[in-house]
Design a protein around this motif. Structure first.
Motif, PDB file in Angstrom:
ATOM      1  N   GLY A 228       0.419  -1.295   0.373  1.00 59.61           N
ATOM      2  CA  GLY A 228      -0.426  -0.143   0.187  1.00 59.61           C
ATOM      3  C   GLY A 228       0.443   1.150   0.146  1.00 59.61           C
ATOM      4  N   GLY A 229       1.684   1.457   0.985  1.00 65.21           N
ATOM      5  CA  GLY A 229       3.027   1.599   0.939  1.00 65.21           C
ATOM      6  C   GLY A 229       3.460   2.764  -0.798  1.00 65.21           C
ATOM      7  N   GLU A 230       3.131   1.791  -1.945  1.00 64.44           N
ATOM      8  CA  GLU A 230       3.669   2.415  -2.628  1.00 64.44           C
ATOM      9  C   GLU A 230       2.711   3.449  -3.331  1.00 64.44           C
ATOM     10  OE1 GLU A 230       5.841  -0.579  -5.677  1.00 64.44           O
ATOM     11  OE2 GLU A 230       4.909  -1.824  -3.976  1.00 64.44           O
ATOM     12  N   PHE A 231       1.746   3.662  -3.258  1.00 61.41           N
ATOM     13  CA  PHE A 231       1.046   4.361  -4.131  1.00 61.41           C
ATOM     14  C   PHE A 231      -0.105   5.332  -3.187  1.00 61.41           C
ATOM     15  CE2 PHE A 231      -1.466   0.651  -3.274  1.00 61.41           C
ATOM     16  CZ  PHE A 231      -2.835   0.884  -3.129  1.00 61.41           C
ATOM     17  N   ARG A 232       0.318   5.566  -1.661  1.00 59.30           N
ATOM     18  CA  ARG A 232      -0.246   5.900  -0.638  1.00 59.30           C
ATOM     19  C   ARG A 232       0.298   6.875  -0.290  1.00 59.30           C
ATOM     20  NH1 ARG A 232      -5.015   1.169   0.547  1.00 59.30           N
ATOM     21  NH2 ARG A 232      -6.388   1.464  -1.097  1.00 59.30           N
ATOM     22  N   PRO A 233       0.838   8.045   0.795  1.00 61.37           N
ATOM     23  CA  PRO A 233      -0.878   8.675   0.032  1.00 61.37           C
ATOM     24  C   PRO A 233      -0.294   9.076  -1.474  1.00 61.37           C
ATOM     25  CG  PRO A 233       0.572   9.636   2.035  1.00 61.37           C
ATOM     26  CD  PRO A 233       1.187   8.590   1.512  1.00 61.37           C
ATOM     27  N   SER A 234      -1.394  10.594  -1.626  1.00 61.17           N
ATOM     28  CA  SER A 234      -1.198  10.951  -2.623  1.00 61.17           C
ATOM     29  C   SER A 234      -1.453  12.349  -2.166  1.00 61.17           C
ATOM     30  CB  SER A 234      -1.746   9.953  -4.330  1.00 61.17           C
ATOM     31  OG  SER A 234      -3.318  10.426  -3.828  1.00 61.17           O
ATOM     32  N   SER A 235      -1.258  13.106  -3.794  1.00 64.09           N
ATOM     33  CA  SER A 235      -1.546  14.263  -3.759  1.00 64.09           C
ATOM     34  C   SER A 235      -3.230  14.188  -4.094  1.00 64.09           C
ATOM     35  CB  SER A 235      -1.355  15.227  -4.946  1.00 64.09           C
ATOM     36  OG  SER A 235      -1.521  14.314  -6.243  1.00 64.09           O
ATOM     37  N   TYR A 236      -4.133  13.448  -4.318  1.00 64.98           N
ATOM     38  CA  TYR A 236      -5.082  12.468  -4.687  1.00 64.98           C
ATOM     39  C   TYR A 236      -5.960  12.338  -3.697  1.00 64.98           C
ATOM     40  CZ  TYR A 236      -2.811  12.890  -8.902  1.00 64.98           C
ATOM     41  OH  TYR A 236      -2.338  13.072 -10.428  1.00 64.98           O
ATOM     42  N   GLN A 237      -5.431  11.393  -2.168  1.00 67.82           N
ATOM     43  CA  GLN A 237      -5.420  11.121  -1.128  1.00 67.82           C
ATOM     44  C   GLN A 237      -4.527  11.439  -0.634  1.00 67.82           C
ATOM     45  OE1 GLN A 237      -8.542  10.100   1.087  1.00 67.82           O
ATOM     46  NE2 GLN A 237      -8.792   9.037  -1.129  1.00 67.82           N
ATOM     47  N   PRO A 238      -4.422  12.542   0.474  1.00 68.51           N
ATOM     48  CA  PRO A 238      -3.651  12.596   0.823  1.00 68.51           C
ATOM     49  C   PRO A 238      -4.243  11.673   2.862  1.00 68.51           C
ATOM     50  CG  PRO A 238      -4.365  14.826   0.180  1.00 68.51           C
ATOM     51  CD  PRO A 238      -5.373  13.492   0.297  1.00 68.51           C
ATOM     52  N   LEU A 239      -2.803  12.172   3.743  1.00 65.76           N
ATOM     53  CA  LEU A 239      -3.052  11.031   4.592  1.00 65.76           C
ATOM     54  C   LEU A 239      -3.971  12.010   6.246  1.00 65.76           C
ATOM     55  CD1 LEU A 239      -1.235   8.291   5.959  1.00 65.76           C
ATOM     56  CD2 LEU A 239       0.151  10.198   7.363  1.00 65.76           C
ATOM     57  N   PRO A 240      -4.840  11.789   6.247  1.00 65.81           N
ATOM     58  CA  PRO A 240      -5.685  12.573   7.140  1.00 65.81           C
ATOM     59  C   PRO A 240      -4.414  13.174   8.449  1.00 65.81           C
ATOM     60  CG  PRO A 240      -6.692  10.668   7.550  1.00 65.81           C
ATOM     61  CD  PRO A 240      -5.110  10.479   6.463  1.00 65.81           C
ATOM     62  N   ASP A 241      -5.320  13.335   8.930  1.00 69.10           N
ATOM     63  CA  ASP A 241      -4.760  14.899  10.722  1.00 69.10           C
ATOM     64  C   ASP A 241      -4.800  13.727  11.439  1.00 69.10           C
ATOM     65  OD1 ASP A 241      -3.831  16.649   9.609  1.00 69.10           O
ATOM     66  OD2 ASP A 241      -6.547  18.019   9.622  1.00 69.10           O
TER      67      ASP A 241
END
Length: 361
Positions: A228-241
């Motif tokens: 999962g760490g290869e495509f997350r997070p992204s500018s489209y799906q940022p890591l939330p607070d």
């Protein structure tokens, strides 16, 4: 930030029934075979292997997308087996054909096996299916990987994989639609199930996009990513607070603060908007991906699907989804109402020991 372009999935009222198959595979491999850089001591990845049963209720047609690893994997092409056993730890309880039969699916009902690509952990054992089941492969695979072993002493595929069955190549000209950044082939011709041309990881690598309701989809992402760490997070799906559910204890409270991952991210200043991993390139330029630049572009396109709230991304070896998704013989069409996306999206974060005090004991 929304994706820069719409996915442009053609509208259709037609859906397929999708089941996610637990292929009873466990595959343990060195993280740095696929992933870079090393992060927080994660030395090995323990994955599974999902495959999918896709049923078209209008035609009665059934296809299986991928087969995992064959139960008797020691009977793979001998040179391949000799290499694999030095790198991977593999356990397989059942072939997919056996799983289908045990749950009331006659193998003669399966009109096609679709290989996402030709690697050993996806091809299973087609010889366990009747000759009426065709074998569907991606563009360029036959020219690159046939003849099989033992005719080709260095071959990875077996003659028994093809014996007595029709081989169908989805050639480049058949990807006549564009969905997101990928060429798409309307497999049933009714908008219910697409094969996507997703290059970079292997010759002929394809993904499946199944319409589970008129407006929701499951993306069978195969080996576009191995973690999962290869495509997350992204500018489209940022890591939330605050990450809910908490990836360490699967509880909605207390939430997990995202800042605890800043210190392990290779680019701390971008830890909320860039993936933790990239594809590993060895000294000398070799990699498990024959074309790293193209494979990375495919990952960037995958991020657009992952940011869409109506597409569930299921990578083949994403063991973090085990215990979240319902597996065959259950159907997966209700994935959105069941909250699988929200429950699974950040669960890969548990792979790292960041000294978080509220981790589950």
């Amino acid at each position: 930030m929304p994706p820069p372009s719409q996915l442009t999935i053609p509208a259709s009222p037609n859906t397929v029934q999708v089941s996610i198959i637990d292929t009873t595979t466990t595959i343990d491999f060195p993280a740095d075979r696929f992933l870079a850089p090393k992060i927080d001591g994660l030395e090995r990845v323990k994955g599974n292997a999902f495959s999918f049963l896709v049923e078209n209720p209008r035609t009665g047609g059934k296809v299986v997308f991928d087969l995992g690893i064959r139960k008797d994997w020691e009977n793979l092409a001998k040179p391949l087996h000799e290499r694999l056993k030095t790198v991977f730890q593999i356990e397989v309880e059942k072939d997919v054909a056996e799983i289908l039969r045990e749950n009331g699916v006659g193998l003669e009902e399966v009109e096609a096996i679709i290989w996402s690509h030709w690697h050993f952990d996806h091809i299973g054992d087609p010889s366990t299916f009747p000759g009426s089941t065709s074998l569907v492969v991606g563009p360029g695979m036959p020219a690159a990987k046939l003849p099989p072993y033992p005719e080709d002493p260095a071959g990875h595929l077996l003659e028994s994989d093809f014996r007595g069955r029709q081989l169908i190549e989805i050639t480049p000209d058949k990807f006549t639609t564009r969905i997101g950044g990928f060429g798409a082939h309307d497999y049933f011709g009714d908008g219910s199930f697409y094969l996507l041309d997703v290059p970079g990881h292997a010759v002929g690598h394809m993904c499946g996009l199944a319409r589970t309701t008129p407006d929701t989809f499951i993306l069978m992402a195969a080996d576009t990513c191995h973690h999962g760490g290869e495509f997350r997070p992204s500018s489209y799906q940022p890591l939330p607070d605050e990450i809910v559910p908490n990836p360490y204890n699967d509880q909605t409270t207390p939430p997990c603060p995202c800042h605890i991952f800043e210190k392990i991210h290779p680019s701390p200043e971008k830890y909320r908007t860039e993936p933790f991993y990239r594809i590993r390139v060895n000294e000398g330029g070799t990699s498990t991906a024959p074309n790293v630049e193209v494979a990375m572009q495919s990952i960037r396109h995958l991020q657009e699907f992952d940011a869409a709230d109506n597409v569930l991304v299921v990578c083949a070896h994403d063991a973090t989804l085990v215990g979240i998704v319902d597996v065959f013989p259950a159907k997966a069409n209700h994935w959105k109402s069941a909250g699988w996306m929200e429950r699974g999206r950040w669960r890969f974060l548990r792979d790292w020991d960041v000294g978080y005090a509220d981790k589950k004991p």
